[in-house]
Design an enzyme around this catalytic site. Structure first.
Site, PDB file in Angstrom:
ATOM      1  N   ASP A   1      36.215  39.318  36.442  1.00 61.71           N
ATOM      2  CA  ASP A   1      36.092  39.222  37.894  1.00 61.71           C
ATOM      3  C   ASP A   1      34.845  38.383  38.204  1.00 61.71           C
ATOM      4  OD1 ASP A   1      36.532  39.343  40.559  1.00 61.71           O
ATOM      5  OD2 ASP A   1      36.706  41.521  40.697  1.00 61.71           O
TER       6      ASP A   1
HETATM    7  C1  BGC Z   1      37.346  40.002  43.691  1.00 65.79           C
HETATM    8  C2  BGC Z   1      38.647  39.603  43.038  1.00 65.79           C
HETATM    9  C3  BGC Z   1      38.995  38.181  43.377  1.00 65.79           C
HETATM   10  C4  BGC Z   1      37.839  37.295  42.952  1.00 65.79           C
HETATM   11  C5  BGC Z   1      38.103  35.835  43.190  1.00 65.79           C
HETATM   12  C6  BGC Z   1      36.252  38.991  43.441  1.00 65.79           C
HETATM   13  O1  BGC Z   1      35.138  39.247  44.217  1.00 65.79           O
HETATM   14  O2  BGC Z   1      36.961  41.268  43.240  1.00 65.79           O
HETATM   15  O3  BGC Z   1      39.668  40.465  43.447  1.00 65.79           O
HETATM   16  O4  BGC Z   1      40.190  37.821  42.779  1.00 65.79           O
HETATM   17  O5  BGC Z   1      36.693  37.666  43.673  1.00 65.79           O
HETATM   18  O6  BGC Z   1      38.132  35.531  44.517  1.00 65.79           O
END
Ligand code: BGC
Length: 728
Positions: free
Chosen positions: A262
């Site tokens: 993530d």
């Molecule tokens: C979120 C994810 C997301 C990623 C990319 C993160 O902050 O937890 O769910 O896919 O950002 O945008």
């Protein structure tokens, strides 16, 4: 490209190039802007590293993507195309209802079609990967991200997982498909206190039995990527959790795709306190099996050196890069890095009429009617539409990035399109109270005089109408990531508006916008009908008008429990019995529960009314005893006892009342949607087989145990329509 050619390519790449494939750039590095989904301005990369990066996150626009792809490929030593990834969560340009609402349709078919439309639009825009489906089981409405999950049930979530993956990916080489990424592996949906990014404390049994099945369903459906979660499990952050990523995801579930961290989660293992510095974080992540480092500086800053120093075997890097190249190959990027995207044609795909039609049907099917004292459908009446959501376009969920939000149909537009006389509209108040901020800052508020004038106008209209439809709710930017809340209500201003309207006209229908279950006791008491419409998306206004005027009949069932009050949270239907259970609607001293509130929620999982009523016969079992390998057919006859057609979701629940470990009081094991004309009856049957009775026993073996079982079939998780059988 053949496998042999891919291996050849890998052999020919320098270590820096290979590490480049494992780095994901934030959009800002290439464009100076982009869609912001996390902290920005933290990436430190050399120009050479930027030129060799394997993927980018957060860019939209066919023209822009084509240009960047060309530019980056020219820099990359082997001209390897970039993967463009984005959070396509509620649809792309045609915005569909949020995933929690999709859960309420209890229709995997609709979820599949919604994701298929999203994939077609996203692919036409040049994207290759969506960071969806999010399959985190959710039980705590304080957590803002419950809106992104199908809900609180492992079985429903698993069905939705399969459908969503099918919808996005289909045959991946097809130009209207994108690769799906299940997330957030694992257990991100259970943060302590509902606080985003917080610690997760789950027993291994609970993880395996309740939290993992939906992710596993996505894996089995062929989901191509998996994203680690921010949280710790067993005190280890997921991006460094070997047990989770290697043993469970790869070995046990058989996942062969790409694991991506993530957003900056690799680096975040330092503040978590599991890595002394970013270098160590990089080592932990690659050892655990993270193939792509999203946005952080860990792989970029340290991975090549870790390999050179002999601390990380190059084999680990090779395995990761091969997985990434394989994904690019399967998307057809080596043959055509633009996947036939023609920016001149993209417009024709975005917001296509058939997508909008699907969005309208899906939204209507996701609405949940929680109360109706004979006031809906509206019929030919003078109706005052009052509230900050009457003429509001911000009715799409957090995580929607529409280029043309003006395409969103408001309630006022949806109602006007029906061409009925006697409709009037008033704003009444703002969504947010004065001085209150959403996660993106304060929203302008009216002057006191303006606020008074709005209130006065609303009360005047309410007093002179037969019916009032109050269009109220929480702001979308109080939901989603970083949208955790310590209260589950709507603004004070909206409550005041509702109370005052009630004094002049009691014939109130409340239409409630939300991204989570709210505590709606008072709203329900003040209203004769209550319809939850979640964040319905582009066609929201049309779908709401369809349902309120009876052109469509509500059919949604709650995929997440609505509490009586914040204090009950977390509250979910498949909880465990205690040694001192209280009857759900009673309070007794020295028994499980509170002294000031019953244990039953206000509206349970699976609950939702229609404009008609469905009568259930008793549950019939074709036999009372079965052995492994055999099956029991459980059936009910469902009758439409009202005078309009309707759709009912018939739900099967099982309970194992005596096992080597305590089992949930109910577990959903099947559901079927039936459409019935007035007076029509249908027999609905479910097959019960021994594998459905399995769980992790006292020795952690996944088995069933002989004994008595309870079966319940009805229209909600609290049905008492039951029968029993014995497993021998
Ligand atoms: C979120 C994810 C997301 C990623 C990319 C993160 O902050 O937890 O769910 O896919 O950002 O945008």
């Amino acid at each position: 490209m053949t496998q042999e050619k891919l291996n050849e390519l890998l052999r020919d790449m320098s270590l820096e190039e290979k590490v480049g494939q494992m780095i994901q750039l934030p959009a800002e590095v290439l464009t100076g802007g982009g869609l912001v989904t996390g902290p920005t301005g933290t990436t430190q990369l050399t120009d050479e590293q930027v030129g060799m990066a394997g993927s980018v996150l957060g860019i939209k626009g066919a023209e822009k993507i084509r240009k960047l792809q060309k530019q980056q490929m020219a820099k990359q030593p082997h001209h390897i195309p970039l993967l463009f990834m984005l959070d396509v969560i509620n649809g792309f340009e045609t915005i569909f209802p949020i995933p929690l609402a999709l859960g309420c349709t209890f229709s995997p078919k609709m979820a599949e079609e919604a994701c298929s439309a999203a994939a077609a639009e996203a692919a036409a825009d040049g994207l290759h990967v969506t960071f969806s489906p999010m399959l985190d089981l959710v039980r705590d409405a304080r957590w803002g991200r419950v809106m992104e999950s199908p809900g609180e049930d492992p079985y429903l979530n698993s069905e939705m997982a399969r459908a969503m993956v099918r919808g996005y990916q289909g045959d991946l080489r097809s130009k209207d498909k994108v690769a799906a990424c299940l997330k957030h592996f694992a257990g991100y949906g259970a943060p302590e206190g509902g606080r985003d990014y917080d610690n997760v404390e789950l027993s291994e049994r609970t993880i395996l039995e309740d939290y993992l099945p939906a992710y596993e369903a996505a894996v089995k459906e062929g989901c191509r990527l998996a994203m680690t979660s921010f949280n710790t499990l067993n005190r280890v952050p997921s991006s460094g959790n070997k047990w989770l990523l290697r043993k469970i995801l790869r070995e046990k579930m058989g996942f062969e795709g790409v694991v991506i961290s993530d957003y900056s989660a690799v680096e975040e293992m330092v503040p978590h306190g599991i890595a002394a510095d970013v270098r160590e974080a990089a080592k932990l992540a690659v050892e655990a099996g993270v193939d792509i480092d999203m946005v952080s500086n860990a792989y970029a800053g340290h991975l090549a050196e870790l390999v050179r120093s002999g601390e990380v075997p190059e084999k680990l890097v090779d395995e990761a890069v091969l997985r990434i190249l394989t994904l690019k190959n399967d998307l057809g990027l080596f043959e055509d890095p633009f996947r036939a995207v023609d920016p001149a044609e993209t417009e024709k795909v975005l917001l296509r009429a058939d997508f909008r039609q699907k969005a309208r049907e899906t939204a209507a099917a996701s609405f949940v009617l929680l109360k109706n004292e004979g006031i809906l459908p509206l019929g030919k009446k003078l109706v005052a539409w009052i509230g900050p959501y009457v003429d509001n376009r911000e009715i799409y969920g957090a995580w929607s990035f529409p280029e043309r939000p003006e395409e969103t149909v408001t309630i006022k537009q949806g109602v006007e399109a029906k061409g009925l006389p006697g409709m009037s509209f008033a704003r009444g108040s703002y969504v947010m109270d004065k001085g209150r901020a959403t996660k993106f800052g304060r929203i302008p508020n009216p002057s006191d005089e303006q606020a008074d004038a709005w209130m006065e106008e609303a009360l005047k209209l309410a007093a002179s109408s037969d019916r009032v439809v109050m269009c109220l709710g929480e702001h979308k930017d109080l939901t989603g990531e970083a949208g955790s809340r310590t209260s589950l209500g709507i603004s004070k201003g909206q409550m005041e508006l509702l109370r005052k309207v009630r004094q002049v006209n009691p014939n109130i229908v409340t239409v409630l916008f939300c991204g989570r279950p709210l505590a709606v006791k008072e709203i329900a008491e003040l209203s004769k009908a209550l319809l939850v419409v979640w964040m319905p998306g582009t066609e929201g206004g049309n779908a709401i008008a369809d349902v309120l005027f009876g052109d469509r009949v509500p059919q949604g069932k709650l995929s997440m429990t609505f509490p009586r009050s914040l204090g009950q949270v977390p509250v979910y239907y498949n909880h465990f019995a205690t040694g001192r259970p209280n009857p759900p609607h009673e309070i007794h001293l020295f028994r499980n529960g509170y002294m000031d509130e019953v244990n039953a929620p206000l509206y349970p999982f699976g609950f939702g009314l229609s404009y008609t009523e469905f009568a259930y016969s008793e549950v019939k079992l074709d036999r009372r005893q079965m052995a492994p390998g055999e099956r029991i057919t459980a059936s009910v006859t469902v009758t439409n006892a009202g005078d309009v057609s309707g759709v009912e979701t018939v739900q099967l629940y099982l309970r194992d009342p005596s096992a080597s470990v305590v089992r949930p009081v109910r577990s959903l094991k099947g559901f079927q949607k039936v459409s019935l004309a007035p007076g029509e009856s249908r027999e609905v049957s479910f097959s019960i087989e021994e594998p459905m009775l399995r769980f992790y026993d006292i020795e952690m073996n996944y088995v069933s145990e002989p004994g008595r079982f309870e079966v319940y079939i009805g229209g909600s998780s609290d049905t008492e329509n039951g029968a029993e059988f014995v497993l021998v």
